[in-house]
Motif scaffolding. Structure first.
Motif, PDB file in Angstrom:
ATOM      1  N   LEU A  98       0.740  -1.249   0.000  1.00  0.00           N
ATOM      2  CA  LEU A  98       0.040  -0.001   0.155  1.00  0.00           C
ATOM      3  C   LEU A  98       1.118   1.402  -0.001  1.00  0.00           C
ATOM      4  O   LEU A  98       1.832   1.410   0.901  1.00  0.00           O
ATOM      5  CB  LEU A  98      -1.047  -0.017   1.151  1.00  0.00           C
ATOM      6  CG  LEU A  98      -1.848   1.438   1.536  1.00  0.00           C
ATOM      7  CD1 LEU A  98      -2.584   1.508   0.377  1.00  0.00           C
ATOM      8  CD2 LEU A  98      -2.413   1.246   2.666  1.00  0.00           C
ATOM      9  N   ALA A  99       0.660   2.104  -1.099  1.00  0.00           N
ATOM     10  CA  ALA A  99       1.466   3.343  -0.934  1.00  0.00           C
ATOM     11  C   ALA A  99       0.458   4.657  -0.917  1.00  0.00           C
ATOM     12  O   ALA A  99      -0.406   4.563  -1.306  1.00  0.00           O
ATOM     13  CB  ALA A  99       2.362   3.248  -2.578  1.00  0.00           C
ATOM     14  N   ALA A 100       1.120   5.669  -0.236  1.00  0.00           N
ATOM     15  CA  ALA A 100       0.066   6.733  -0.254  1.00  0.00           C
ATOM     16  C   ALA A 100       0.997   8.118  -0.402  1.00  0.00           C
ATOM     17  O   ALA A 100       2.338   7.801   0.112  1.00  0.00           O
ATOM     18  CB  ALA A 100      -0.140   6.763   1.321  1.00  0.00           C
ATOM     19  N   GLN A 101       0.770   9.122  -0.828  1.00  0.00           N
ATOM     20  CA  GLN A 101       1.259  10.288  -0.951  1.00  0.00           C
ATOM     21  C   GLN A 101       0.552  11.394  -0.895  1.00  0.00           C
ATOM     22  O   GLN A 101      -0.559  11.531  -1.180  1.00  0.00           O
ATOM     23  CB  GLN A 101       1.896  10.501  -2.616  1.00  0.00           C
ATOM     24  CG  GLN A 101       2.684  11.811  -2.852  1.00  0.00           C
ATOM     25  CD  GLN A 101       3.044  11.720  -4.467  1.00  0.00           C
ATOM     26  OE1 GLN A 101       2.690  11.249  -4.925  1.00  0.00           O
ATOM     27  NE2 GLN A 101       4.063  12.892  -4.444  1.00  0.00           N
ATOM     28  N   VAL A 102       1.100  12.391  -0.062  1.00  0.00           N
ATOM     29  CA  VAL A 102       0.235  13.849   0.404  1.00  0.00           C
ATOM     30  C   VAL A 102       1.114  14.900  -0.272  1.00  0.00           C
ATOM     31  O   VAL A 102       2.479  14.917  -0.113  1.00  0.00           O
ATOM     32  CB  VAL A 102       0.316  13.803   1.816  1.00  0.00           C
ATOM     33  CG1 VAL A 102      -0.261  15.232   2.240  1.00  0.00           C
ATOM     34  CG2 VAL A 102      -0.620  12.583   2.470  1.00  0.00           C
ATOM     35  N   LEU A 136      -4.051  11.723   6.955  1.00  0.00           N
ATOM     36  CA  LEU A 136      -3.601  10.384   6.755  1.00  0.00           C
ATOM     37  C   LEU A 136      -4.528   9.286   7.163  1.00  0.00           C
ATOM     38  O   LEU A 136      -4.389   8.156   6.618  1.00  0.00           O
ATOM     39  CB  LEU A 136      -2.447  10.244   7.751  1.00  0.00           C
ATOM     40  CG  LEU A 136      -1.104  11.160   7.534  1.00  0.00           C
ATOM     41  CD1 LEU A 136       0.038  10.997   8.326  1.00  0.00           C
ATOM     42  CD2 LEU A 136      -0.797  11.112   6.118  1.00  0.00           C
ATOM     43  N   GLY A 137      -5.510   9.577   7.966  1.00  0.00           N
ATOM     44  CA  GLY A 137      -6.725   8.787   8.092  1.00  0.00           C
ATOM     45  C   GLY A 137      -7.372   8.456   6.888  1.00  0.00           C
ATOM     46  O   GLY A 137      -7.677   7.439   6.478  1.00  0.00           O
ATOM     47  N   GLU A 138      -7.719   9.538   6.090  1.00  0.00           N
ATOM     48  CA  GLU A 138      -8.367   9.532   4.880  1.00  0.00           C
ATOM     49  C   GLU A 138      -7.578   8.750   3.636  1.00  0.00           C
ATOM     50  O   GLU A 138      -8.198   7.936   3.184  1.00  0.00           O
ATOM     51  CB  GLU A 138      -8.642  10.975   4.460  1.00  0.00           C
ATOM     52  CG  GLU A 138      -9.801  11.568   5.159  1.00  0.00           C
ATOM     53  CD  GLU A 138     -10.158  13.135   4.915  1.00  0.00           C
ATOM     54  OE1 GLU A 138      -9.311  13.533   3.793  1.00  0.00           O
ATOM     55  OE2 GLU A 138     -10.653  13.735   5.544  1.00  0.00           O
ATOM     56  N   VAL A 139      -6.287   8.920   3.545  1.00  0.00           N
ATOM     57  CA  VAL A 139      -5.599   8.382   2.693  1.00  0.00           C
ATOM     58  C   VAL A 139      -5.332   6.743   3.045  1.00  0.00           C
ATOM     59  O   VAL A 139      -5.454   5.838   2.027  1.00  0.00           O
ATOM     60  CB  VAL A 139      -4.173   9.079   2.341  1.00  0.00           C
ATOM     61  CG1 VAL A 139      -3.168   8.771   3.409  1.00  0.00           C
ATOM     62  CG2 VAL A 139      -3.582   8.768   1.022  1.00  0.00           C
ATOM     63  N   VAL A 140      -5.229   6.531   4.226  1.00  0.00           N
ATOM     64  CA  VAL A 140      -5.182   4.979   4.715  1.00  0.00           C
ATOM     65  C   VAL A 140      -6.410   4.546   4.281  1.00  0.00           C
ATOM     66  O   VAL A 140      -6.483   3.288   3.803  1.00  0.00           O
ATOM     67  CB  VAL A 140      -4.568   4.896   5.877  1.00  0.00           C
ATOM     68  CG1 VAL A 140      -5.013   3.405   6.527  1.00  0.00           C
ATOM     69  CG2 VAL A 140      -3.053   5.175   6.094  1.00  0.00           C
ATOM     70  N   GLU A 188       4.451   8.092  13.086  1.00  0.00           N
ATOM     71  CA  GLU A 188       3.467   7.538  14.108  1.00  0.00           C
ATOM     72  C   GLU A 188       2.042   7.676  13.831  1.00  0.00           C
ATOM     73  O   GLU A 188       1.528   6.734  14.099  1.00  0.00           O
ATOM     74  CB  GLU A 188       3.736   8.397  15.525  1.00  0.00           C
ATOM     75  CG  GLU A 188       2.921   7.980  16.664  1.00  0.00           C
ATOM     76  CD  GLU A 188       3.385   8.775  18.099  1.00  0.00           C
ATOM     77  OE1 GLU A 188       2.318   8.765  18.889  1.00  0.00           O
ATOM     78  OE2 GLU A 188       4.455   9.584  18.122  1.00  0.00           O
ATOM     79  N   ILE A 189       1.821   8.412  13.401  1.00  0.00           N
ATOM     80  CA  ILE A 189       0.351   8.994  12.955  1.00  0.00           C
ATOM     81  C   ILE A 189       0.017   7.913  11.965  1.00  0.00           C
ATOM     82  O   ILE A 189      -1.105   7.244  11.859  1.00  0.00           O
ATOM     83  CB  ILE A 189       0.051  10.168  12.320  1.00  0.00           C
ATOM     84  CG1 ILE A 189       0.220  11.410  13.510  1.00  0.00           C
ATOM     85  CG2 ILE A 189      -1.482  10.534  11.812  1.00  0.00           C
ATOM     86  CD1 ILE A 189       0.000  12.796  13.065  1.00  0.00           C
ATOM     87  N   PHE A 190       0.936   7.598  10.646  1.00  0.00           N
ATOM     88  CA  PHE A 190       0.680   6.918   9.911  1.00  0.00           C
ATOM     89  C   PHE A 190       0.436   5.280  10.158  1.00  0.00           C
ATOM     90  O   PHE A 190      -0.318   4.677   9.722  1.00  0.00           O
ATOM     91  CB  PHE A 190       1.609   7.005   8.507  1.00  0.00           C
ATOM     92  CG  PHE A 190       1.289   6.412   7.298  1.00  0.00           C
ATOM     93  CD1 PHE A 190       0.323   6.276   6.583  1.00  0.00           C
ATOM     94  CD2 PHE A 190       2.463   5.357   6.944  1.00  0.00           C
ATOM     95  CE1 PHE A 190       0.345   5.531   5.229  1.00  0.00           C
ATOM     96  CE2 PHE A 190       2.295   4.406   5.794  1.00  0.00           C
ATOM     97  CZ  PHE A 190       1.354   4.839   5.136  1.00  0.00           C
ATOM     98  N   THR A 191       1.474   4.852  11.105  1.00  0.00           N
ATOM     99  CA  THR A 191       1.531   3.659  11.479  1.00  0.00           C
ATOM    100  C   THR A 191       0.249   3.613  12.249  1.00  0.00           C
ATOM    101  O   THR A 191      -0.464   2.253  12.154  1.00  0.00           O
ATOM    102  CB  THR A 191       2.825   3.486  12.718  1.00  0.00           C
ATOM    103  OG1 THR A 191       3.929   3.755  11.670  1.00  0.00           O
ATOM    104  CG2 THR A 191       2.788   2.034  13.176  1.00  0.00           C
ATOM    105  N   GLU A 192      -0.104   4.419  13.099  1.00  0.00           N
ATOM    106  CA  GLU A 192      -1.607   4.101  13.700  1.00  0.00           C
ATOM    107  C   GLU A 192      -2.649   3.812  13.023  1.00  0.00           C
ATOM    108  O   GLU A 192      -3.585   3.058  13.091  1.00  0.00           O
ATOM    109  CB  GLU A 192      -1.848   5.529  14.854  1.00  0.00           C
ATOM    110  CG  GLU A 192      -0.734   5.377  16.102  1.00  0.00           C
ATOM    111  CD  GLU A 192      -0.992   6.801  16.966  1.00  0.00           C
ATOM    112  OE1 GLU A 192      -1.749   7.322  16.348  1.00  0.00           O
ATOM    113  OE2 GLU A 192      -0.312   6.721  17.798  1.00  0.00           O
TER     114      GLU A 192
END
Length: 418
Positions: A98-102, A136-140, A188-192
């Motif tokens: 899973l890849a994400a970019q902001v 980050l919650g929305e992209v995950v 940390e946020i992304f991992t959570e």
């Protein structure tokens, strides 16, 4: 009995040694197939320096893990001689990362398989909240929906952000073009958020241009380079990255190659860093639009507006002047980097790729004229070739543990997404 036991023990030891050697070659073999450097089993044998039997066993085990495919009926190309070799390729139905970019104009999630192949991607979101946890919650969540639709196994997740990422804490030190606070704990946020979405496997975070350079080095314009310099301007600002012998050079704390803050116009625009005339504000899409006398509109991203203007109105005198002005500024910055870093290849991304295509000889001449090493023959300057290379690079972070030890997949370290 003793006479029979000794040869048997020696044979057992030889078998174990071959097995261990073969297992030790799994990671290097997978990376060779992943990067396209071993298209056949014969090439794999030569690259690994093992016997044909060992290479065959390694390829078979990688195939059993669902990572590669081995052509069971090899053919001989016309005019070639010798025994045909089995062709190797990544398994197109295999696991994904899973890849994400902001970025300042939105965010995007994607599923990326081995070989840097984007399996699926979400439409790009066009707004970014000032709250990194919300974004980050929305992209995950968008990525989790892709996983659920695909039914694929997921090896982990990677995130690209437009900021230097300080190590070892994984904080976004200077998200200048986002409304995020400096020092936001993005890793940390992304991992959570990844854990909360039920996605197993490790989670990683990195600077977007660093990850673009990593992807291009493995799958694109940077292949085979030993000292690769990447400079790019995306939606706002300018970033840089250096890949040395296949590894990103990130400095002592992850902050190396902040090339956007090289001064290229001492009397130029004020920069967010407190300086003046930095590459970051002198050679990005906003600078191009302003140099061309255009007022940016709110309807599409600055990058898209600058690209469209350059492509559609290249002959317009104001646009031509803006192109030459930004090429000269970019060339000045690149020349300084060449003098310091002595790369064997430079690749340009984002709007810089378009500027290179628009005025290749001018840019190369500026770099050659201003750099010691450029005068002695020139450093190749090439456009980046991958679409969404920061996303592909983010996926590379997630794939790396599997590339190091493919047997992790058999141990349940990377499990199915849902």
């Amino acid at each position: 009995m003793n006479g029979e036991a000794a040869p048997r023990r020696a044979a057992d030891l030889s078998t174990r040694t071959k097995l261990e050697r073969g297992r030790g070659a799994l990671g290097p073999a997978l990376e060779l197939v992943h990067t396209g450097r071993a298209p056949t089993r014969a090439v794999l044998t030569a690259e690994l320096g093992v016997t044909r039997a060992t290479a065959g066993a390694v390829a078979a085990e990688l195939e059993a893990l669902g990572l590669i495919r081995v052509d069971s009926r090899p053919g001989v190309a016309g005019g070639s001689q010798g025994r045909p070799s089995h062709r190797l390729a990544v398994d197109e139905n295999g696991p994904v990362a899973l890849a994400a970019q902001v970025h300042p104009d939105g965010f995007r999630a994607a599923l990326v398989g081995l070989g840097g192949r984007i399996v699926d991607t979400t439409p790009g979101c066009v707004t970014v909240s000032a709250d990194p946890a919300q974004v980050l919650g929305e992209v995950v969540d968008a990525g989790a929906a892709l996983l659920a639709k695909s039914g694929r196994r997921c090896v982990g997740a990677g995130l690209a952000v437009p900021s230097a990422v300080a190590e070892p804490d994984g904080t976004a030190l200077n998200p200048l073009h986002l409304a995020w606070p400096a020092g936001a704990p993005v890793r940390e946020i992304f991992t959570e958020r990844v854990r909360a979405a039920g996605i197993d496997g490790p989670a990683f975070t990195g600077n977007d241009v660093n990850l673009a350079a990593l992807a291009e080095h493995r799958h694109g314009a940077g292949r085979s380079a030993q000292h690769l310099l990447c400079v790019a301007t995306g939606h706002r600002g300018v970033g840089g990255a250096l890949v040395l012998d296949g590894r990103l050079h990130s400095g002592s704390s992850g902050l190396a190659l902040e090339v956007g803050h090289l001064t290229v116009n001492p009397d130029g625009r004020a920069c967010h860093c407190g300086g003046r005339g930095c590459l970051d504000v002198e050679a990005d899409p906003l600078a191009f639009l302003q140099a061309a006398g255009r007022t940016p509109g709110p309807e599409v991203s600055l990058l898209d507006q600058a690209r469209d203007l350059l492509r559609a109105e290249a002959a317009d005198p104001a646009v031509r002047h803006a192109t030459e002005e930004l090429v000269d500024r970019l060339g000045l910055g690149l020349a300084g980097l060449v003098n310091i870093l002595n790369p064997d290849r430079i690749i340009l991304g984002g709007l810089h790729r378009e500027l290179l295509n628009a005025a290749p000889e001018r840019l190369r001449a500026v770099v050659a004229d201003r750099s010691l090493w450029g005068r002695s023959g020139g450093v190749p300057i090439l456009p980046c070739t991958l679409d969404h290379n920061s996303l592909v690079g983010a996926a590379e972070l997630a794939w790396q543990p599997v590339l190091d030890d493919p047997l992790l997949l058999g141990q349940g370290a990377a499990v199915a997404g849902h």
